[in-house]
Write a protein that holds these residues in place. Structure first.
Motif, PDB file in Angstrom:
ATOM      1  N   VAL A 113       0.854  -1.190   0.000  1.00 28.73           N
ATOM      2  CA  VAL A 113       0.000   0.000   0.000  1.00 28.73           C
ATOM      3  C   VAL A 113       0.884   1.232   0.000  1.00 28.73           C
ATOM      4  O   VAL A 113       1.839   1.322   0.775  1.00 28.73           O
ATOM      5  N   SER A 114       0.585   2.173  -0.869  1.00 31.21           N
ATOM      6  CA  SER A 114       1.371   3.394  -0.988  1.00 31.21           C
ATOM      7  C   SER A 114       0.740   4.535  -0.193  1.00 31.21           C
ATOM      8  O   SER A 114      -0.481   4.657  -0.140  1.00 31.21           O
ATOM      9  N   SER A 115       1.580   5.353   0.415  1.00 28.18           N
ATOM     10  CA  SER A 115       1.086   6.576   1.062  1.00 28.18           C
ATOM     11  C   SER A 115       1.573   7.812   0.318  1.00 28.18           C
ATOM     12  O   SER A 115       1.578   8.913   0.863  1.00 28.18           O
ATOM     13  N   GLY A 116       1.958   7.630  -0.944  1.00 24.81           N
ATOM     14  CA  GLY A 116       2.532   8.738  -1.704  1.00 24.81           C
ATOM     15  C   GLY A 116       1.642   9.955  -1.814  1.00 24.81           C
ATOM     16  O   GLY A 116       2.111  11.086  -1.859  1.00 24.81           O
ATOM     17  N   GLY A 117       0.322   9.737  -1.862  1.00 23.54           N
ATOM     18  CA  GLY A 117      -0.598  10.858  -1.984  1.00 23.54           C
ATOM     19  C   GLY A 117      -0.570  11.787  -0.786  1.00 23.54           C
ATOM     20  O   GLY A 117      -0.946  12.954  -0.888  1.00 23.54           O
ATOM     21  N   SER A 118      -0.136  11.292   0.365  1.00 23.71           N
ATOM     22  CA  SER A 118      -0.080  12.147   1.554  1.00 23.71           C
ATOM     23  C   SER A 118       1.352  12.491   1.942  1.00 23.71           C
ATOM     24  O   SER A 118       1.588  13.079   2.998  1.00 23.71           O
ATOM     25  N   ASP A 119       2.312  12.134   1.112  1.00 23.35           N
ATOM     26  CA  ASP A 119       3.715  12.368   1.438  1.00 23.35           C
ATOM     27  C   ASP A 119       4.405  13.264   0.411  1.00 23.35           C
ATOM     28  O   ASP A 119       4.656  14.427   0.627  1.00 23.35           O
ATOM     29  N   TRP A 120       4.760  12.688  -0.701  1.00 28.37           N
ATOM     30  CA  TRP A 120       5.527  13.304  -1.767  1.00 28.37           C
ATOM     31  C   TRP A 120       6.819  13.893  -1.223  1.00 28.37           C
ATOM     32  O   TRP A 120       7.468  13.298  -0.362  1.00 28.37           O
ATOM     33  N   LEU A 121       7.263  15.062  -1.703  1.00 25.70           N
ATOM     34  CA  LEU A 121       8.600  15.552  -1.353  1.00 25.70           C
ATOM     35  C   LEU A 121       8.723  15.909   0.125  1.00 25.70           C
ATOM     36  O   LEU A 121       9.774  15.709   0.734  1.00 25.70           O
ATOM     37  N   ASP A 122       7.658  16.450   0.710  1.00 23.19           N
ATOM     38  CA  ASP A 122       7.737  16.918   2.092  1.00 23.19           C
ATOM     39  C   ASP A 122       7.705  15.787   3.098  1.00 23.19           C
ATOM     40  O   ASP A 122       8.241  15.920   4.204  1.00 23.19           O
ATOM     41  N   GLY A 123       7.066  14.677   2.755  1.00 20.21           N
ATOM     42  CA  GLY A 123       6.829  13.637   3.741  1.00 20.21           C
ATOM     43  C   GLY A 123       5.744  14.067   4.712  1.00 20.21           C
ATOM     44  O   GLY A 123       5.306  15.220   4.718  1.00 20.21           O
ATOM     45  N   SER A 124       5.290  13.149   5.533  1.00 23.22           N
ATOM     46  CA  SER A 124       4.298  13.464   6.552  1.00 23.22           C
ATOM     47  C   SER A 124       4.436  12.469   7.688  1.00 23.22           C
ATOM     48  O   SER A 124       5.068  11.420   7.532  1.00 23.22           O
ATOM     49  N   CYS A 125       3.862  12.796   8.813  1.00 26.02           N
ATOM     50  CA  CYS A 125       3.970  12.064  10.074  1.00 26.02           C
ATOM     51  C   CYS A 125       5.334  12.329  10.722  1.00 26.02           C
ATOM     52  O   CYS A 125       6.273  12.787  10.077  1.00 26.02           O
ATOM     53  N   ARG A 126       5.398  12.050  11.996  1.00 25.84           N
ATOM     54  CA  ARG A 126       6.573  12.382  12.806  1.00 25.84           C
ATOM     55  C   ARG A 126       7.312  11.115  13.209  1.00 25.84           C
ATOM     56  O   ARG A 126       6.711  10.149  13.682  1.00 25.84           O
ATOM     57  N   ALA A 127       8.619  11.114  13.023  1.00 28.10           N
ATOM     58  CA  ALA A 127       9.472  10.014  13.481  1.00 28.10           C
ATOM     59  C   ALA A 127      10.272  10.490  14.690  1.00 28.10           C
ATOM     60  O   ALA A 127      10.948  11.522  14.634  1.00 28.10           O
ATOM     61  N   GLU A 128      10.180   9.744  15.781  1.00 22.02           N
ATOM     62  CA  GLU A 128      10.942  10.081  16.979  1.00 22.02           C
ATOM     63  C   GLU A 128      11.952   8.968  17.257  1.00 22.02           C
ATOM     64  O   GLU A 128      11.612   7.787  17.165  1.00 22.02           O
ATOM     65  N   PRO A 129      13.187   9.343  17.588  1.00 18.23           N
ATOM     66  CA  PRO A 129      14.196   8.314  17.886  1.00 18.23           C
ATOM     67  C   PRO A 129      13.760   7.429  19.046  1.00 18.23           C
ATOM     68  O   PRO A 129      13.153   7.900  20.023  1.00 18.23           O
ATOM     69  N   ALA A 130      14.033   6.152  18.919  1.00 18.27           N
ATOM     70  CA  ALA A 130      13.757   5.175  19.967  1.00 18.27           C
ATOM     71  C   ALA A 130      14.894   4.156  19.950  1.00 18.27           C
ATOM     72  O   ALA A 130      15.661   4.084  18.983  1.00 18.27           O
ATOM     73  N   GLU A 131      15.012   3.379  20.998  1.00 16.53           N
ATOM     74  CA  GLU A 131      16.086   2.394  21.059  1.00 16.53           C
ATOM     75  C   GLU A 131      15.964   1.416  19.895  1.00 16.53           C
ATOM     76  O   GLU A 131      14.945   0.741  19.721  1.00 16.53           O
ATOM     77  N   GLY A 132      17.004   1.374  19.061  1.00 11.50           N
ATOM     78  CA  GLY A 132      17.028   0.464  17.926  1.00 11.50           C
ATOM     79  C   GLY A 132      16.268   0.936  16.703  1.00 11.50           C
ATOM     80  O   GLY A 132      16.188   0.206  15.714  1.00 11.50           O
ATOM     81  N   GLY A 133      15.717   2.156  16.766  1.00 12.29           N
ATOM     82  CA  GLY A 133      14.968   2.624  15.599  1.00 12.29           C
ATOM     83  C   GLY A 133      14.182   3.886  15.870  1.00 12.29           C
ATOM     84  O   GLY A 133      14.705   4.835  16.468  1.00 12.29           O
ATOM     85  N   PHE A 134      12.909   3.885  15.490  1.00 14.31           N
ATOM     86  CA  PHE A 134      12.081   5.090  15.586  1.00 14.31           C
ATOM     87  C   PHE A 134      10.645   4.710  15.943  1.00 14.31           C
ATOM     88  O   PHE A 134      10.193   3.591  15.695  1.00 14.31           O
ATOM     89  N   ARG A 135       9.938   5.668  16.519  1.00 12.63           N
ATOM     90  CA  ARG A 135       8.503   5.580  16.716  1.00 12.63           C
ATOM     91  C   ARG A 135       7.840   6.591  15.775  1.00 12.63           C
ATOM     92  O   ARG A 135       8.278   7.740  15.693  1.00 12.63           O
ATOM     93  N   VAL A 136       6.806   6.144  15.078  1.00 15.86           N
ATOM     94  CA  VAL A 136       6.148   6.993  14.085  1.00 15.86           C
ATOM     95  C   VAL A 136       4.738   7.343  14.545  1.00 15.86           C
ATOM     96  O   VAL A 136       3.970   6.462  14.966  1.00 15.86           O
ATOM     97  N   TYR A 137       4.424   8.648  14.445  1.00  9.81           N
ATOM     98  CA  TYR A 137       3.125   9.166  14.859  1.00  9.81           C
ATOM     99  C   TYR A 137       2.531  10.009  13.728  1.00  9.81           C
ATOM    100  O   TYR A 137       3.246  10.773  13.073  1.00  9.81           O
ATOM    101  N   GLY A 138       1.227   9.881  13.530  1.00 10.00           N
ATOM    102  CA  GLY A 138       0.568  10.741  12.554  1.00 10.00           C
ATOM    103  C   GLY A 138      -0.502  10.009  11.776  1.00 10.00           C
ATOM    104  O   GLY A 138      -0.968   8.932  12.184  1.00 10.00           O
TER     105      GLY A 138
END
Length: 380
Positions: free
Chosen positions: A126-151
């Motif tokens: 599934v693509s989220s390109g329609g809500s992202d494109w160049l700017d991107g969307s949603c928030r990535a926060e650093p977490a142990e071993g990776g990231f947590r994504v919100y949005g």
């Protein structure tokens, strides 16, 4: 012996366009009800998966259908003649398959695992390109071993039947906002599909919003990091591969409208005005076909970059605009009969309007073309 083997391989090659015509009537039989009920075309997509359409773009060497980019476009264009929602939902998966398939022919190690899973596990992307494109969307926060994504993601076509969300999130990095490309399991913790898809057209695509609430993404799952809001090689690649496939659907819709209009016009009293309208419809449809043909030619002959992206996006505007106008002329040629749902023409009229909303929309596309012509930085 070599000649015999070559002929045998050629004979075994799947004709995806023919297969689309074979399953098309069954898809069409469910299209009107899905549209009337805002219902996801789940049965249609399940049928196509059973017939191997989901893996059509995976190289044959990896067990897939081995379809070329042009063959995928012809397949989607044909499916759109039977059900626009089914074709568009499949196009969003198909272009996400075509992207790693394109890369596999250059750097196979990076993408071979995903392509093998699409075949072996019958994954739907599934693509989220329609809500992202160049700017991107949603928030990535650093977490142990990776990231947590919100949005929240919008226009996630096919998500009720999806397995992996091919998406992005924006990290507030020291060097500035950075877009992270990643794949998220759609059935994982913190992922919720919201029932939001009540729209003018393409009602069966299941393009609901997806809410991401602290979804964990391991560092290893991040495939690309790029500055937010700026063109990047990966976005040029997406443009080159994805948009000819997506806009093949709209050309297919215009072709379906043309066929219905000719049938309905045959029942009307002949007149020079009707002939003129039909001629205008044919002209607009020819323009849509020519624009799509140029997009496919560009994808076949060019490497990703600013010039190719501008050419593809110009084709996206021309193909979409001409497809919409061709359907408008089809409605005019059909007369009052086209206003009735039972003809299926008004559904095509509503579905084709979605051609307006994919990136780059017309003003942004024109600005890209202008800056390239003037020799200016396309990110300016």
């Amino acid at each position: 012996m070599t000649t015999t083997m070559t002929k045998t391989k050629a004979a075994a090659r799947t004709d995806w366009e023919r297969m689309a015509h074979e399953v098309g009537p069954e898809l069409a039989a469910r299209a009107a009800q899905a549209d009337a009920d805002d219902a996801f075309v789940a049965e249609n997509l399940a049928l196509l998966k059973d017939r191997g359409f989901h893996a059509a773009g995976v190289p044959a060497e990896l067990g897939g259908g081995g379809a070329s980019h042009a063959e995928l476009a012809a397949m989607l264009r044909t499916l759109a003649r039977y059900c626009g929602s089914t074709a568009l939902a499949l196009s969003m998966h198909t272009h996400q398959v075509a992207l790693p398939a394109w890369r596999w022919r250059r750097t196979p190690e990076a993408v071979e695992g995903l392509l093998a899973r699409i075949v072996g596990q019958k994954l739907t992307l599934v693509s989220s390109g329609g809500s992202d494109w160049l700017d991107g969307s949603c928030r990535a926060e650093p977490a142990e071993g990776g990231f947590r994504v919100y949005g929240r993601k919008v226009f996630a076509s096919g998500c009720p039947a999806g397995d992996l969300l091919m998406t992005m999130a924006v990290l507030d990095a020291p060097e500035g906002p950075t877009v992270l490309h990643m794949a998220l399991p759609l059935r994982g913790e913190g992922v919720r599909i919201l029932d939001t898809w009540q729209t003018l057209g393409m009602r069966g695509t299941g393009s609901h919003d997806i809410e991401l609430s602290g979804v964990f993404v391991p560092e290893s799952a991040v495939t690309v990091r790029r500055p937010a809001g700026r063109w990047h090689p990966v976005m040029h690649m997406v443009t080159l591969i994805a948009f000819p496939l997506i806009y093949a659907v709209y050309v297919g819709l215009a072709e379906a409208a043309r066929d219905k209009a000719l049938d309905l016009a045959a029942a009307r009293k002949p007149s020079s005005d009707l002939e003129l309208i039909l001629g205008e419809m044919e002209t607009e449809l020819a323009a849509a076909r020519l624009a799509l043909a140029d997009m496919l030619a560009c994808a076949a002959s060019e490497e990703p970059g600013p010039a190719a992206s501008s050419r593809i996006m110009t084709g996206r505007t021309l193909a979409g605009r001409a497809a919409i106008r061709a359907v408008e002329k089809a409605m005019e040629a059909a007369g009052g009969a086209g206003f009735y749902r039972r003809t299926g023409l008004e559904r095509i009229f509503r579905d084709v309007q979605a051609a307006r909303y994919h990136p780059l929309q017309e003003k942004a596309q024109a600005r890209l073309a202008a800056r390239l012509a003037l020799g200016l930085d396309i990110d300016g």
